[in-house]
Design an enzyme around this catalytic site. Sequence first.
Site, PDB file in Angstrom:
ATOM      1  N   GLN A 478     -11.318   6.496 -31.165  1.00 23.32           N
ATOM      2  CA  GLN A 478     -11.718   7.887 -31.494  1.00 23.32           C
ATOM      3  C   GLN A 478     -11.341   9.003 -30.552  1.00 23.32           C
ATOM      4  O   GLN A 478     -11.876   8.755 -29.224  1.00 23.32           O
ATOM      5  CB  GLN A 478     -13.264   7.854 -31.299  1.00 23.32           C
ATOM      6  CG  GLN A 478     -13.988   8.907 -32.065  1.00 23.32           C
ATOM      7  CD  GLN A 478     -15.532   8.967 -31.547  1.00 23.32           C
ATOM      8  OE1 GLN A 478     -16.102   8.743 -30.464  1.00 23.32           O
ATOM      9  NE2 GLN A 478     -16.335   9.036 -32.686  1.00 23.32           N
ATOM     10  N   SER A 481     -13.841  13.281 -27.203  1.00 20.63           N
ATOM     11  CA  SER A 481     -14.006  13.646 -25.921  1.00 20.63           C
ATOM     12  C   SER A 481     -12.715  14.036 -25.088  1.00 20.63           C
ATOM     13  O   SER A 481     -11.331  13.769 -25.348  1.00 20.63           O
ATOM     14  CB  SER A 481     -14.519  12.631 -25.103  1.00 20.63           C
ATOM     15  OG  SER A 481     -15.808  12.184 -25.462  1.00 20.63           O
ATOM     16  N   SER A 513     -11.959   4.219 -25.925  1.00 20.70           N
ATOM     17  CA  SER A 513     -12.084   3.126 -25.887  1.00 20.70           C
ATOM     18  C   SER A 513     -10.834   2.457 -26.617  1.00 20.70           C
ATOM     19  O   SER A 513     -10.768   2.965 -27.875  1.00 20.70           O
ATOM     20  CB  SER A 513     -13.435   2.645 -26.435  1.00 20.70           C
ATOM     21  OG  SER A 513     -14.476   3.104 -25.717  1.00 20.70           O
ATOM     22  N   GLU A 596     -27.600   6.486 -43.180  1.00 18.93           N
ATOM     23  CA  GLU A 596     -27.983   5.547 -44.237  1.00 18.93           C
ATOM     24  C   GLU A 596     -27.947   3.858 -43.709  1.00 18.93           C
ATOM     25  O   GLU A 596     -28.333   3.182 -44.665  1.00 18.93           O
ATOM     26  CB  GLU A 596     -26.850   5.695 -45.433  1.00 18.93           C
ATOM     27  CG  GLU A 596     -26.683   7.102 -46.083  1.00 18.93           C
ATOM     28  CD  GLU A 596     -28.310   7.422 -46.682  1.00 18.93           C
ATOM     29  OE1 GLU A 596     -28.878   6.687 -47.217  1.00 18.93           O
ATOM     30  OE2 GLU A 596     -28.504   8.587 -46.978  1.00 18.93           O
ATOM     31  N   GLU A 717     -29.168  12.201 -20.158  1.00 18.55           N
ATOM     32  CA  GLU A 717     -29.533  13.561 -20.082  1.00 18.55           C
ATOM     33  C   GLU A 717     -29.579  14.437 -21.407  1.00 18.55           C
ATOM     34  O   GLU A 717     -30.286  15.029 -22.007  1.00 18.55           O
ATOM     35  CB  GLU A 717     -28.934  14.410 -19.213  1.00 18.55           C
ATOM     36  CG  GLU A 717     -29.263  14.101 -17.695  1.00 18.55           C
ATOM     37  CD  GLU A 717     -28.697  12.593 -17.474  1.00 18.55           C
ATOM     38  OE1 GLU A 717     -29.380  11.992 -16.357  1.00 18.55           O
ATOM     39  OE2 GLU A 717     -27.929  12.161 -17.848  1.00 18.55           O
TER      40      GLU A 717
END
Length: 735
Positions: A478, A481, A513, A596, A717
């Site tokens: 992914q 970031s 990752s 879902e 946080e």
Amino acid sequence: MAKNTYELGLGLTEEHRALADSVRSFAERTITAEHVRAAVDAPVEDKFPHYWHGLQAQDLLGLHVPEGNGGQGAGLITLAVALEALGRTIAPGPVVPTVLASAVLAGTDSKIGIEVLPGLVDGSATGAVALGPPLDAVPDNAGGYRITGVADAVLGGEHADVVLVPATIGDDIRWVVLDHADLQVRSQDSIDVLRGSARIEAADVHIGADRVLETLDERRIRSIAAVVLGAEAIGLMSWCVSTAAEYAKTRVQFGRPIGQFQGVKHKCAQMGIALEQARAVLWDAASALDKDESTADFAAEIAAVIVADAAVVCAQDCIQVHGGIGFTWEHDAHLYYRRALAIRGVLGSREVRANRVAEQALAGVLRASELELPAEAETIRAQVREELAPLVGLDEDDQLIALGDGGWVQPHLPKPYGRSATPLEQIVIAQEIKTAGIAMPQLLMGGWAVQSVVAHGTEKQKQELAVPTLRGDVVWCQLFSEPGAGSDLASLTTKAEKVDGGWKINGQKIWTSVAQFSEWAMLIARTDPARPKHEGITYFVLDMSTPGVTVRPVRELTGSALFNEVFLDDVFIPDEHVVGEVNAGWHVARTTLAGERVALSQKMEAYATDADLLRFAKGRTLSPVSHYRIGELIAQSHALDVIGARVVLKQLSGSDVSTTSSVGKLLGMALGQAISEFVVDELGPAGVVAVPGEPSDKTMEQLLAGRATTIYGGTTEVQLNVIGERMLGLPRDAA
């Protein structure tokens, strides 16, 4: 308008929610702030408060008592639902002491219970239960006992018609039923100014043997008290959470609502988390006692550990959020704080409560959070079992293909990629796959990719990407970031420039990752910088072998390299690899059908769990402090299990579970860290060297790797911000 999560309460069924609404409405009408203040300023000597006839009229005093004794036979969970709703009003008077007495008597078939219960149920009499040290019981010549001794701090004891007190009979402690007329009763200066406590003295009081509750031991009575008093404590917690949150929304300092400051927002969020955790374990304990399960007392001991202290902390924090006004006599916050302290006090010290949990857990007592599914689940189960049977004998490759093509891997997805499974069907499928011993493909990030592609992708994307991923053939990463956009993903700066036939991508991603092993990636990039922050972003799928993609592993504090930074230099992505609409990528990234999907566990099994803790602790010599800490950790672990079960049951009922899931995630992140930290600390010098075959070999790695759990996927946080804003409606952080 939909209720906030903190208002939803203990009950999960429609009947319980309706009862809670009814009791809350009754309480708000009849136990007003004026009534409460009148009771504070001028305590009424009459044992029956002004709203008592209303309770009688609605049969609320006998909800839990068997019908044969004049009650409604609805059990402790139903009583708990009502007490939570009533507890929000800090009701003065003997309601809770009376229903506690009737709950204890309802748990026995003694003759005295049959005689006393009708008066407690119809409201013509009041009761109280002493929970302190036992009195002395000396057998007499008539087959009865002479009771001598003193019980202090008996809730509601001043006007109670009947008082249940513990007494030492032989080697056991049993509760005996005494009449008010036979006792010396003196009111005590109680910390709870709305519900008095009394000193009860029995001076050689003679009772017949039939007044001894033989069938209830000390542990079971403690369990009933933990549930009844805990339910009221949850009601006062709910008031504290909602009152603090509402004040934080409206109180302005430094030009903005104080709820916008993270110090206040996070404190309120922690209060909401404590409320959810307390509700979960109290619900579990009440349900277990109603079913007389073998681990019911263990569940109640866990509830006693968590609820009593959580109520005190919530009340303290409610005062803190209000600042100076919260410390005044005129504000009601101190009344809730006082009651929380009184409830915690009569349940015993935290050390004693936690040690009871530790003793049971170390003795091998385990409480599985089993879901009680509706009857239709068995019909579904038979069909699922029949369809899975041909897959059991297949070799690994053929089995993976059959699982993917059959929709078993992500059954919540629409057919043919999933099975369009309802929440109930998903639960049954997961259970049957586990029972059959079928190993599922580990999709990792591919699970998220498939959901995005199936929800928003083209048919070609679904066939070429979703289908092989579901078969376990594709590894994904992914690319979200960035160095300057971690939790704040919408601040990304990676640019996608439109070129002939596709897009040219330039930028840098980090904390990715398994990028070094991945074949495909989910990528978001800014395609229109002129649009607002959350617009102008497009969602792409990227072939990781494309020229211009450079992957550099990032070595972590563990010494390994799970994460990576990825550089994108003039990387070409064809138009056919845009998922969804151009400039609508934020919508694609967020709307992935995740809501879902039913997840059966909130625990992070890759890190330290309660099973690791117990394996380490059993057979070891533990200090008193270590024993106590184990009890706390086991209680927290079980709370996490029950929260997971409640999330699933809420999904089955169609409720929104987003904030409850966030609570579970936050607690799960911290639990693994706490367990591994405990074990390493307990080992002392041996905990800082990895010795093959010794506990430190695994635990040291868990401790180091576990530091990431409160960072990735949304830091603690950020999770607190989400809970504060979505659960409690607090204002978003200032721009």
